[in-house]
Design an enzyme around this catalytic site. Sequence first.
Site, PDB file in Angstrom:
ATOM      1  N   SER A  27      66.950  46.107  29.233  1.00 52.45           N
ATOM      2  CA  SER A  27      67.502  45.579  30.480  1.00 52.45           C
ATOM      3  C   SER A  27      66.985  46.431  31.635  1.00 52.45           C
ATOM      4  CB  SER A  27      69.033  45.667  30.449  1.00 52.45           C
ATOM      5  OG  SER A  27      69.572  45.422  31.738  1.00 52.45           O
ATOM      6  N   TYR A  69      76.650  50.835  28.698  1.00 55.73           N
ATOM      7  CA  TYR A  69      75.639  49.787  28.486  1.00 55.73           C
ATOM      8  C   TYR A  69      74.292  50.233  29.043  1.00 55.73           C
ATOM      9  CZ  TYR A  69      73.148  45.345  28.905  1.00 55.73           C
ATOM     10  OH  TYR A  69      72.198  44.347  28.821  1.00 55.73           O
TER      11      TYR A  69
HETATM   12  N1  NAP Z   1      72.184  37.893  30.142  1.00 59.20           N
HETATM   13  C1  NAP Z   1      71.643  38.876  30.891  1.00 59.20           C
HETATM   14  O1  NAP Z   1      71.696  38.853  32.138  1.00 59.20           O
HETATM   15  C2  NAP Z   1      70.913  40.011  30.216  1.00 59.20           C
HETATM   16  C3  NAP Z   1      70.172  40.869  31.026  1.00 59.20           C
HETATM   17  C4  NAP Z   1      69.482  41.931  30.440  1.00 59.20           C
HETATM   18  C5  NAP Z   1      69.548  42.108  29.069  1.00 59.20           C
HETATM   19  N2  NAP Z   1      70.280  41.262  28.297  1.00 59.20           N
HETATM   20  C6  NAP Z   1      70.290  41.517  26.854  1.00 59.20           C
HETATM   21  O2  NAP Z   1      69.913  40.351  26.168  1.00 59.20           O
HETATM   22  C7  NAP Z   1      70.515  40.326  24.879  1.00 59.20           C
HETATM   23  C8  NAP Z   1      71.148  38.968  24.640  1.00 59.20           C
HETATM   24  O3  NAP Z   1      72.098  38.724  25.644  1.00 59.20           O
HETATM   25  P1  NAP Z   1      72.539  37.243  26.095  1.00 59.20           P
HETATM   26  O4  NAP Z   1      72.804  37.308  27.541  1.00 59.20           O
HETATM   27  O5  NAP Z   1      71.605  36.232  25.555  1.00 59.20           O
HETATM   28  O6  NAP Z   1      73.972  37.177  25.384  1.00 59.20           O
HETATM   29  P2  NAP Z   1      74.752  36.057  24.557  1.00 59.20           P
HETATM   30  O7  NAP Z   1      74.371  34.683  24.984  1.00 59.20           O
HETATM   31  O8  NAP Z   1      76.171  36.476  24.623  1.00 59.20           O
HETATM   32  O9  NAP Z   1      74.193  36.283  23.076  1.00 59.20           O
HETATM   33  C9  NAP Z   1      74.436  37.448  22.386  1.00 59.20           C
HETATM   34  C10 NAP Z   1      74.004  37.227  20.949  1.00 59.20           C
HETATM   35  O10 NAP Z   1      74.089  38.477  20.252  1.00 59.20           O
HETATM   36  C11 NAP Z   1      74.888  38.294  19.090  1.00 59.20           C
HETATM   37  N3  NAP Z   1      75.510  39.549  18.732  1.00 59.20           N
HETATM   38  C12 NAP Z   1      76.296  40.346  19.489  1.00 59.20           C
HETATM   39  N4  NAP Z   1      76.663  41.432  18.790  1.00 59.20           N
HETATM   40  C13 NAP Z   1      76.082  41.324  17.569  1.00 59.20           C
HETATM   41  C14 NAP Z   1      76.086  42.118  16.409  1.00 59.20           C
HETATM   42  N5  NAP Z   1      76.768  43.274  16.363  1.00 59.20           N
HETATM   43  N6  NAP Z   1      75.373  41.711  15.328  1.00 59.20           N
HETATM   44  C15 NAP Z   1      74.682  40.546  15.363  1.00 59.20           C
HETATM   45  N7  NAP Z   1      74.646  39.747  16.438  1.00 59.20           N
HETATM   46  C16 NAP Z   1      75.352  40.124  17.525  1.00 59.20           C
HETATM   47  C17 NAP Z   1      75.851  37.183  19.463  1.00 59.20           C
HETATM   48  O11 NAP Z   1      76.393  36.586  18.309  1.00 59.20           O
HETATM   49  P3  NAP Z   1      77.991  36.677  17.988  1.00 59.20           P
HETATM   50  O12 NAP Z   1      78.652  36.053  19.166  1.00 59.20           O
HETATM   51  O13 NAP Z   1      78.129  35.929  16.735  1.00 59.20           O
HETATM   52  O14 NAP Z   1      78.313  38.118  17.874  1.00 59.20           O
HETATM   53  C18 NAP Z   1      74.904  36.252  20.209  1.00 59.20           C
HETATM   54  O15 NAP Z   1      74.126  35.521  19.308  1.00 59.20           O
HETATM   55  C19 NAP Z   1      71.473  41.514  24.838  1.00 59.20           C
HETATM   56  O16 NAP Z   1      70.875  42.591  24.153  1.00 59.20           O
HETATM   57  C20 NAP Z   1      71.656  41.875  26.301  1.00 59.20           C
HETATM   58  O17 NAP Z   1      71.954  43.227  26.494  1.00 59.20           O
HETATM   59  C21 NAP Z   1      70.967  40.217  28.835  1.00 59.20           C
END
Ligand code: NAP
Length: 245
Positions: free
Chosen positions: A140, A153
């Site tokens: 991130s 985080y």
């Molecule tokens: N959205 C943003 O603005 C943003 C920005 C920068 C970085 N990111 C990064 O991008 C990644 C994905 O985020 P997203 O925004 O796409 O979130 P999201 O839509 O909430 O998806 C998160 C995914 O991770 C899974 N997950 C969470 N904890 C887990 C665990 N312990 N073991 C296995 N699976 C797990 C969730 O499944 P379950 O619900 O089944 O746990 C879900 O499939 C993260 O690493 C986040 O830090 C996001």
Amino acid sequence: MDFSGKVVLVTGASSGIGKATAERFAALGATVAVNSRSSVEEGRAVAERIGGSYHQADIADEGAVLRMIDAVVATHGGLDVLINNAGTTTVIPHADLAAVTDEVWNRILGVNIIGTWYATRGAVPHLRGSENGSIVNITSIAGSNAVGSCIPYSVSKAGLDQMTILLANALGPDVRVNAVAPGLVRTPWTEDWDEVRAAVERAAPMGREAMPEDVAEACTYLADSTFITGEVLTVDGGHMLSRAF
Ligand SMILES: NC(=O)c1ccc[n+]([C@@H]2O[C@H](COP(=O)([O-])OP(=O)(O)OC[C@H]3O[C@@H](n4cnc5c(N)ncnc54)[C@H](OP(=O)(O)O)[C@@H]3O)[C@@H](O)[C@H]2O)c1
């Protein structure tokens, strides 16, 4: 870009960035293994739609991670690309130190850093057997700027940036290791972050937040390359540039 014959494991692929990345790899010919922790139905549905396999595992549980990787290799005959996307957070204002309990630290570091480490360590022996084995970590912009949903985080993502560099150095030439560092991305995670969204729209040169597909595109780019390693690729539409003034 053609990933035919390649096997890709995407952690946290039941929604958001992971789901879009799994879909993009599959559209480019890859066989994709989809992981999630608790959203089993959603994960299964993604896997079914893209003709891949589904594997439930909490990445913070090393035994479960190793069983998942064994199952992926047994089902598909190998592993070529690991996308370490699963992550967690809690929104806590940075000045509210009292709210950052041990539970918050342990959960966020346990998933984002140690969980990513478990998946990486389990996958590396198989990635070494691939012609162009590689890992892409989803970090991130919070890992290298004074922003992020909470301090643990941002610290976890800074750690992941450094893990990317150290592992690239340690695992070459067999396995390349890169990262994608998104800014704000429209996913279920950020659904109600309207203020942040408005700020990005005002300030970022590209004038909008990222869509999950923008991040997926960077993942396939890095996995497809044959020489890039140790890079953290920012995908924020230039948002952090605008903060320099
Ligand atoms: N959205 C943003 O603005 C943003 C920005 C920068 C970085 N990111 C990064 O991008 C990644 C994905 O985020 P997203 O925004 O796409 O979130 P999201 O839509 O909430 O998806 C998160 C995914 O991770 C899974 N997950 C969470 N904890 C887990 C665990 N312990 N073991 C296995 N699976 C797990 C969730 O499944 P379950 O619900 O089944 O746990 C879900 O499939 C993260 O690493 C986040 O830090 C996001």
